[in-house]
Design an enzyme around this catalytic site. Structure first.
Site, PDB file in Angstrom:
ATOM      1  N   GLU A 120      32.021  36.673  43.647  1.00  0.00           N
ATOM      2  CA  GLU A 120      33.078  36.464  43.287  1.00  0.00           C
ATOM      3  C   GLU A 120      34.490  38.089  43.449  1.00  0.00           C
ATOM      4  OE1 GLU A 120      34.428  34.014  39.998  1.00  0.00           O
ATOM      5  OE2 GLU A 120      35.360  35.140  39.236  1.00  0.00           O
TER       6      GLU A 120
ATOM      7  N   LYS B 288      39.714  32.717  28.928  1.00  0.00           N
ATOM      8  CA  LYS B 288      40.676  33.827  29.365  1.00  0.00           C
ATOM      9  C   LYS B 288      42.508  32.776  29.177  1.00  0.00           C
ATOM     10  CE  LYS B 288      41.628  37.762  31.857  1.00  0.00           C
ATOM     11  NZ  LYS B 288      41.478  38.493  32.589  1.00  0.00           N
TER      12      LYS B 288
ATOM     13  N   HIS C 284       6.053  30.841  44.824  1.00  0.00           N
ATOM     14  CA  HIS C 284       5.063  29.632  44.922  1.00  0.00           C
ATOM     15  C   HIS C 284       6.225  28.401  45.744  1.00  0.00           C
ATOM     16  CE1 HIS C 284       1.776  29.977  43.046  1.00  0.00           C
ATOM     17  NE2 HIS C 284       2.215  31.376  42.186  1.00  0.00           N
TER      18      HIS C 284
ATOM     19  N   GLY D  71      37.556  38.326  33.934  1.00  0.00           N
ATOM     20  CA  GLY D  71      36.626  37.088  33.158  1.00  0.00           C
ATOM     21  C   GLY D  71      34.739  37.537  33.430  1.00  0.00           C
ATOM     22  N   ARG D  72      34.265  38.063  35.019  1.00  0.00           N
ATOM     23  CA  ARG D  72      33.466  38.202  35.026  1.00  0.00           C
ATOM     24  C   ARG D  72      32.406  39.414  34.505  1.00  0.00           C
ATOM     25  NH1 ARG D  72      36.639  37.342  39.222  1.00  0.00           N
ATOM     26  NH2 ARG D  72      36.839  39.581  40.070  1.00  0.00           N
TER      27      ARG D  72
ATOM     28  N   LYS E 122      40.907  25.778  41.830  1.00  0.00           N
ATOM     29  CA  LYS E 122      41.789  24.930  40.293  1.00  0.00           C
ATOM     30  C   LYS E 122      42.660  24.096  40.904  1.00  0.00           C
ATOM     31  CE  LYS E 122      39.983  28.707  37.327  1.00  0.00           C
ATOM     32  NZ  LYS E 122      40.150  29.812  36.071  1.00  0.00           N
TER      33      LYS E 122
ATOM     34  N   GLU F 122      37.798  21.942  33.319  1.00  0.00           N
ATOM     35  CA  GLU F 122      36.410  21.767  32.371  1.00  0.00           C
ATOM     36  C   GLU F 122      37.332  22.218  31.265  1.00  0.00           C
ATOM     37  OE1 GLU F 122      37.283  23.509  35.546  1.00  0.00           O
ATOM     38  OE2 GLU F 122      35.936  24.022  36.717  1.00  0.00           O
TER      39      GLU F 122
HETATM   40  C1  G6Q Z   1      35.283  35.224  36.435  1.00  0.00           C
HETATM   41  C2  G6Q Z   1      36.931  34.127  37.107  1.00  0.00           C
HETATM   42  C3  G6Q Z   1      36.771  32.889  36.339  1.00  0.00           C
HETATM   43  C4  G6Q Z   1      37.036  32.769  35.458  1.00  0.00           C
HETATM   44  C5  G6Q Z   1      37.177  31.003  35.288  1.00  0.00           C
HETATM   45  C6  G6Q Z   1      37.264  30.692  33.190  1.00  0.00           C
HETATM   46  O1  G6Q Z   1      36.200  36.648  36.754  1.00  0.00           O
HETATM   47  O2  G6Q Z   1      38.444  34.602  37.096  1.00  0.00           O
HETATM   48  O3  G6Q Z   1      34.805  32.608  36.287  1.00  0.00           O
HETATM   49  O4  G6Q Z   1      36.451  33.150  34.262  1.00  0.00           O
HETATM   50  O5  G6Q Z   1      37.504  30.651  35.758  1.00  0.00           O
HETATM   51  O6  G6Q Z   1      37.826  30.651  33.088  1.00  0.00           O
HETATM   52  P1  G6Q Z   1      39.530  30.860  31.463  1.00  0.00           P
HETATM   53  O7  G6Q Z   1      38.259  31.798  31.211  1.00  0.00           O
HETATM   54  O8  G6Q Z   1      40.492  31.330  31.867  1.00  0.00           O
HETATM   55  O9  G6Q Z   1      38.708  29.496  31.200  1.00  0.00           O
END
Ligand code: G6Q
Length: 531
Positions: free
Chosen positions: A356, A209, A387, A270-271, A496, A215
């Site tokens: 989150e 996003k 199990h 994002g989620r 971050k 990463e």
């Molecule tokens: C989701 C969070 C988090 C995010 C990641 C990746 O709701 O904000 O999990 O999706 O940190 O972020 P980017 O999509 O900006 O790389």
């Protein structure tokens, strides 16, 4: 106006505290014995999905009080505010409109003077055209071969949704296509993926996003370098890299051409983003038509959520039961247990979704809350869990409300496997509720342990979309009642920033002294060890 009600100030909350005392001794098995219609009264169907919540420690009075809590907290007002595009994500000053991404019935939805439905449809068309070029073989890699491998590079919300869906819908994979997901900054994730693919037949989808996540950027740069090492030239990058983001400048700076960029918008959390272009890896793997079916299924759940009365509303009941256990019966965790191997990442997906969104301590009026908010959410597929951790579910000192989920039909109807699988599902929910007596306390099962059961006809793109959206709306209702902001994630953002600060101290050879003695010790020890 989005409501802002302290739930503890409502008479229903106070009544539930008293009611909880009354219900302490209630045994679910007695409730079933007394009321043969309990299953019928405490279950809801939505098309081919059954939600059975009869095996919960609730009586009619509990449900009445919980529903009063729903009304007192004005959740109905909040639902309307979300669907209509109000800026309900106040801490980030954004609307929350993932529901619009799967709305095929409305004509217009104006946000900030713009019709966002027109924007959504235009990106969907771009995704559809792209999938067509990919699957028809007209989009070719640098050596002239069509694409077979899809590698999504993203993390958190830009990873978990696409992985969960792609795994859950594996039977729908387009013949010859194979999807991989690289998220961890640990190079092992990318390196092991690269061992399984051919550069000339690989498409990397950089999903971020913000297009700044450490990463994802590190993995994207290394993937690009790997591609060049495998014989591709700079000019070939365009055939092997596309991006999904809200940040056009960042994508351009990385070297991805604007025509290879799929946009989404800041009103998609994002989620909650798998429904947007973040779902490109899904569409590339199972085909655009199946991706669209996923959206249709979710839209059915959205309509159910927006229009059904609370007592017949699956996400509302799921949310209220969760609040009952969390705030009145002191449960600290919830388990999601899919009896379907393909659904193995569903618990991890909703671990993020719930924790989150609702792992928050500040109320919407800026004070610290005086009550518990989101529980720990976890789970693994059945029957493997049986199990392993089910011991604690049956005999542990904590009560863990569990969601059991299964399809009536398997994609792999081998022998009697599916009956064996489902017999375990049914038997476990029964045993958790009934318990069993024994003279030896080691062998006693107290029972009275709550479960919800979800039965779907089959795991299809449509039914998975529906189930996923129901779980999303559960989170929403709970966030409203807990009076917290469910759509920011400052706890994630902290990580971050912290890593960046520490990285600076790792890039030189001098001894580090600016942190606490443990952190200094760890960094300095590492400096010696790496030599
Ligand atoms: C989701 C969070 C988090 C995010 C990641 C990746 O709701 O904000 O999990 O999706 O940190 O972020 P980017 O999509 O900006 O790389």
């Amino acid at each position: 106006m989005f409501p802002q009600v302290d739930p503890t100030s409502t008479s229903s909350w106070q009544a539930l505290l008293l009611h909880h005392e009354k219900i302490q001794k209630v045994q679910m098995k007695d409730l079933f014995a007394k009321d043969p219609s309990r299953f019928n009264r405490y279950s809801i169907t939505l098309e081919a999905l059954l939600f059975d919540y009869s095996k919960n420690k609730v009586v009619d009075e509990t449900m009445t009080l919980l529903l009063q809590l729903f009304t007192s907290c004005k959740v109905d007002v909040a639902i309307k505010a979300m669907f209509s595009g109000e800026l309900i994500n106040k801490t980030e000053n954004r609307a929350v409109l993932h529901t619009a991404l799967r709305d095929f019935t409305s004509d217009k939805l104006i946000v900030d003077g713009m019709d966002i439905l027109a924007d959504i449809r235009s990106v969907q068309k771009q995704m559809k055209d792209f999938c067509f070029r990919l699957h028809s073989g007209t989009w070719k890699g640098f050596s002239g071969k069509p694409i077979r491998y899809i590698v999504n590079i993203g993390i958190g919300g830009s990873d978990l949704g696409p992985v969960m869906v792609t795994e859950a819908l594996k039977p729908y994979t387009i013949s010859g296509m194979k999807a991989f997901f690289v998220s961890n900054v640990d190079a092992t994730h990318l390196a092991e993926t690269c061992k399984q693919i051919n550069a000339e037949e690989t498409l990397f989808i950089i999903a971020s996003k913000t297009f700044t996540t450490q990463e994802t950027m590190a993995n994207a740069h290394s993937a690009r370098q790997w591609l060049l090492q495998q014989g591709a030239l700079e000019k070939d990058i365009a055939r092997h890299f596309v991006a999904v983001s809200t940040h056009e400048a960042g994508v351009k700076a990385f070297g991805i051409a604007p025509e290879n960029m799929f946009v989404f918008w800041d009103w998609v959390g994002g989620r909650y983003s798998l429904w947007s272009a973040i779902g490109l890896s899904i569409a590339c793997t199972i085909g655009y038509e199946n991706f669209e079916q996923l959206l249709h299924g979710a839209h059915t759940a959205d309509c159910h959520f927006a229009k059904s009365p609370p007592e017949k509303n699956i996400p509302v009941i799921m949310a209220l039961l969760g609040i009952w256990y969390r705030n009145f019966l002191g449960c600290t965790s919830e388990a999601i247990l899919p009896y379907d191997q393909y659904m193995h990442r569903f618990p991890a997906y909703f671990q993020q979704g719930n924790m989150e969104s609702n792992g928050k301590h500040a109320s919407r009026d800026g004070k610290l809350v005086s009550y518990a908010t989101g529980p720990v959410v976890w789970g693994e597929p059945g029957t493997n869990g049986q199990h392993a951790f089910y011991q604690l579910l049956h005999q542990g000192t904590d009560i863990v409300p569990c969601d059991f989920i299964a399809p009536a039909q398997s994609h792999n109807p081998w022998g009697n496997h599916h009956q064996l699988l489902l017999s375990n599902f049914f038997a476990q929910t029964e045993a958790l509720m009934l318990g069993s007596a024994h003279a030896d306390s080691n062998r006693v099962f107290e029972g009275n342990r709550p479960t919800n059961s979800f039965l779907l006809k089959k795991i299809t793109p449509y039914s998975l979309g529906m189930l996923t959206a129901l779980y999303e709306h559960k989170i929403f209702v709970q966030g409203v009642i807990w009076n917290i902001f469910s759509f920011d994630q400052f706890g994630v953002e902290l990580g971050k920033v912290l890593a960046k600060n520490v990285l600076k101290d790792m890039e030189h050879d001098e001894e580090v002294t600016t942190h606490d003695s443990s952190t200094n010790g760890l960094i300095n020890f590492w400096k010696k060890m790496r030599e």
